[in-house]
Write a protein that holds these residues in place. Structure first.
Motif, PDB file in Angstrom:
ATOM      1  N   GLU A  75      37.324  32.818  51.800  1.00 24.60           N
ATOM      2  CA  GLU A  75      36.353  33.789  51.606  1.00 24.60           C
ATOM      3  C   GLU A  75      36.303  34.943  52.324  1.00 24.60           C
ATOM      4  O   GLU A  75      36.887  35.124  53.375  1.00 24.60           O
ATOM      5  CB  GLU A  75      34.803  32.942  51.869  1.00 24.60           C
ATOM      6  N   ILE A 124      38.928  39.885  43.344  1.00 23.22           N
ATOM      7  CA  ILE A 124      37.733  40.986  44.044  1.00 23.22           C
ATOM      8  C   ILE A 124      38.131  42.251  44.029  1.00 23.22           C
ATOM      9  O   ILE A 124      37.640  43.238  43.663  1.00 23.22           O
ATOM     10  CB  ILE A 124      37.424  40.403  45.469  1.00 23.22           C
ATOM     11  N   ASP A 125      39.383  42.632  44.452  1.00 22.69           N
ATOM     12  CA  ASP A 125      40.021  43.779  44.606  1.00 22.69           C
ATOM     13  C   ASP A 125      39.974  44.363  43.145  1.00 22.69           C
ATOM     14  O   ASP A 125      40.165  45.667  43.058  1.00 22.69           O
ATOM     15  CB  ASP A 125      41.627  43.647  45.143  1.00 22.69           C
ATOM     16  N   ALA A 161      41.469  34.672  44.722  1.00 17.35           N
ATOM     17  CA  ALA A 161      40.097  35.241  44.624  1.00 17.35           C
ATOM     18  C   ALA A 161      40.078  36.519  45.410  1.00 17.35           C
ATOM     19  O   ALA A 161      39.591  37.388  44.762  1.00 17.35           O
ATOM     20  CB  ALA A 161      39.439  34.342  45.703  1.00 17.35           C
ATOM     21  N   GLU A 162      40.863  36.774  46.287  1.00 20.91           N
ATOM     22  CA  GLU A 162      40.775  38.226  46.977  1.00 20.91           C
ATOM     23  C   GLU A 162      41.270  39.213  46.120  1.00 20.91           C
ATOM     24  O   GLU A 162      40.836  40.318  46.049  1.00 20.91           O
ATOM     25  CB  GLU A 162      41.651  38.430  48.634  1.00 20.91           C
ATOM     26  N   VAL A 192      33.187  35.700  42.191  1.00 22.23           N
ATOM     27  CA  VAL A 192      34.527  35.189  41.939  1.00 22.23           C
ATOM     28  C   VAL A 192      34.769  33.869  43.059  1.00 22.23           C
ATOM     29  O   VAL A 192      35.282  33.013  42.552  1.00 22.23           O
ATOM     30  CB  VAL A 192      35.511  36.124  42.780  1.00 22.23           C
ATOM     31  N   TYR A 193      34.090  33.859  44.009  1.00 23.27           N
ATOM     32  CA  TYR A 193      34.407  32.648  44.868  1.00 23.27           C
ATOM     33  C   TYR A 193      33.481  31.698  44.212  1.00 23.27           C
ATOM     34  O   TYR A 193      34.024  30.287  44.527  1.00 23.27           O
ATOM     35  CB  TYR A 193      33.383  32.816  46.337  1.00 23.27           C
ATOM     36  N   SER A 224      32.456  39.625  44.710  1.00 21.52           N
ATOM     37  CA  SER A 224      32.773  38.367  45.516  1.00 21.52           C
ATOM     38  C   SER A 224      32.144  37.222  45.209  1.00 21.52           C
ATOM     39  O   SER A 224      32.619  36.064  45.224  1.00 21.52           O
ATOM     40  CB  SER A 224      32.629  38.956  47.013  1.00 21.52           C
ATOM     41  N   GLU A 225      30.732  37.362  44.830  1.00 16.25           N
ATOM     42  CA  GLU A 225      29.870  36.180  44.828  1.00 16.25           C
ATOM     43  C   GLU A 225      30.234  35.371  43.619  1.00 16.25           C
ATOM     44  O   GLU A 225      30.564  34.193  43.594  1.00 16.25           O
ATOM     45  CB  GLU A 225      28.347  36.521  44.760  1.00 16.25           C
TER      46      GLU A 225
END
Length: 543
Positions: A543, A490-491, A486-487, A499-500, A496-497
């Motif tokens: 997260e 996001i990168d 996930a990180e 993706v998570y 982020s909302e």
């Protein structure tokens, strides 16, 4: 100057049908000899059993049946043509993936596959022992080096064959299709031929087998890495190539080469082939599907008609209070365009009966997705009843994006025996629908342009529950195909909302996917043999 006519037999075996596959092999050799004056006929990997035979290989009678098949081939095949065919066999305490060489009624030699793939959809190490030695057979002055599929991808067996004196490399294959695979294949084969400065003959299987589909595309590459001959993709047939000797080396003469198809064409053919062979090889009369007026069922209907013909396709509209008038009109219009059997079965009486029966159990609770799912499950009951009564397989219509995040109802819209779109992301559903209409109108334009909706609640749209499909599919491809965290996603620039939310939905929905119908695999990481995650686990995406 010597010459040699080799015929690539691009055939569609039925897994487990050893007598039938043997008949197909004998007939292909007969036809190749008559039509093309073949000196050598090459058939695909494990052709006598079909690929992949999986745990049929553990059956005690397997070796006896294969011995009978090989004996029949020795008796029936013309004496003056060399046949190279794949089959499994127990030899010297091991179980091997073999290529046998038949000439003049005698089996002249066997090559055991050295590189056994054990990744993605492959698990050959579960069954087979790796071979250790090359095999080079001389015929009509040419020294033929025999290889099997993964040997080419690994490379070492190729160099062994060259060192053993091979003039021409011949590889038997059962290479499953996925998007971009034909291009990857040619690039790899050209590199291998250049490495050893030998022409390479690549014979591939064709047809669907459960969730796998094989695209054919058998080909010949010369020692400089140039494509000389290529059989059509998605067509059974025999493709001859003439090899000539000049100055001590063997050269393939240029012949027919199918042009590279566009991505949508290749993918659509894969879906049609997979569905057609699953239905026909399983013995179903045809298919029945729910036609909702949405794009997924519309594309599924087009695929079914192209695979089976309209007379074998039964479409059912099952409206409820939230089904838009335009959905009903578009479904009826598409059924008329394609000429399929079509009927309308309203589900309101069924839903109301269930709701009344459950009233006491649901007392004191608010309406939620439970009531929405009742609508979907009523539709599933109707489809299965038609299936049972008429011998039609239920074709379910969910796409990979929905299956990934669990946007589907168990025992409702997931009911079915097969799903042609199981490994097709929603963005590709739109691409395929538009492409198919360029080949001839099959889907009403409004179905493609209107916002997608499950129509289980008033004014419902998919975007109420999910990110837009462009964003959703981009996240899913990274998480599923790329195994990115996930990180890392996001990168790469995603919110982020989003993706998570997406990765949690994917992880939480494994139990649904385990109960979903199989469907044709067209990506490098389909749900099924490719991706095996535990249903119950404590892994957290972070997260």
């Amino acid at each position: 100057m010597q010459d040699l006519t080799l015929v690539m037999a691009q055939l569609d075996p039925l897994v487990g049908d050893i007598p039938g596959n043997t008949d197909r092999a004998i007939e292909a050799v007969r036809e190749a000899r008559i039509e093309h004056k073949a000196d050598v006929v090459v058939l695909p990997e494990l052709f006598l059993t079909g690929y992949p035979p999986e745990d049929l290989l553990l059956r005690a009678s397997m070796e006896t049946r294969l011995a009978e098949a090989r004996q029949r081939m020795a008796e029936k095949v013309a004496r003056d043509v060399m046949v190279i065919v794949g089959y499994p066999g127990r030899r010297e305490g091991g179980y091997y993936n073999l290529a046998g060489v038949l000439l003049n009624g005698e089996w002249q030699g066997e090559y055991a596959k050295q590189a056994l793939p054990n990744y993605q959809v492959f698990d050959e190490r579960r069954y087979f022992t790796s071979g250790e030695r090359p095999l080079v057979i001389k015929h009509r002055g040419a020294r033929l080096g025999i290889l099997i599929c993964e040997d080419i991808w690994e490379g070492k067996p190729v160099r062994q064959a060259e060192e053993a004196g091979a003039d021409v490399l011949i590889t038997l294959n059962a290479s499953p299709f996925h998007q971009d695979k034909p291009t990857e294949r040619i690039k790899l084969l050209a590199g291998r031929a250049q490495e050893v400065q030998r022409p390479l003959v690549y014979v591939n299987q064709i047809g669907g087998q459960d969730e796998l589909v094989f695209d054919g595309g058998s080909l010949v590459i010369d020692a400089q890495g140039k494509l000389c001959v290529q059989a059509p993709h998605w067509q059974v047939g025999l493709m001859p190539v003439r090899l000539v000797q000049r100055d001590g080396a063997w050269y393939p003469e240029p012949g027919e080469c199918e042009p590279v198809a566009e991505a949508e064409d290749n993918l659509y053919c894969a879906l049609v082939t997979g569905l057609r062979d699953y239905v026909n090889k399983s013995g179903f009369q045809g298919v029945v599907l729910g036609l909702s007026g949405g794009i997924d069922s519309a594309l599924s209907l087009a695929i079914a008609v192209d695979a089976l013909g309209p007379e074998r396709v039964h479409a059912v509209m099952m409206p409820y209070h939230y089904t838009a008038d335009i959905s009903q009109a578009d479904a009826a219009e598409q059924a008329r365009m394609l000429g399929v059997h079509y009927e309308v079965l309203p589900i309101a009486p069924m839903v109301e009966a269930f709701t009344e029966t459950l009233a006491d159990s649901f007392a004191g609770t608010e309406k939620d997705t439970t009531e929405e799912n009742l609508q979907s499950r009523c539709r599933g009951v109707l489809l299965m009843a038609i299936s049972n009564k008429k011998g039609l397989m239920v074709l379910t219509t969910g796409n990979k994006s929905e299956m990934a995040v669990g946007y589907a109802t168990l025992y409702g819209d997931m009911v079915g025996g097969y799903n042609a779109l199981k490994d097709v992301y929603k963005t590709w559903v739109y691409r395929l629908a538009r492409w198919r209409n360029t080949q001839g109108a099959t889907i009403p334009e409004r179905v493609i342009t209107r916002p997608p909706s499950a129509e289980l609640a008033p004014d419902q749209q998919d975007s109420d529950s999910l990110p837009g499909y462009d964003v959703l599919d981009a996240i899913l491809e990274r998480y599923i195909e790329g195994d990115m965290s996930a990180e890392a996603i996001i990168d790469a620039g995603f919110a982020s909302e989003d993706v998570y939310k997406v990765v949690k939905l994917v992880d939480r929905s494994e139990y649904k996917r385990r109960q979903a119908p199989i469907g044709v695999r067209v990506t490098v990481r389909g749900f099924g043999r490719d991706r095996r995650y535990p249903v119950v686990n404590g892994w957290q995406p972070g997260e």
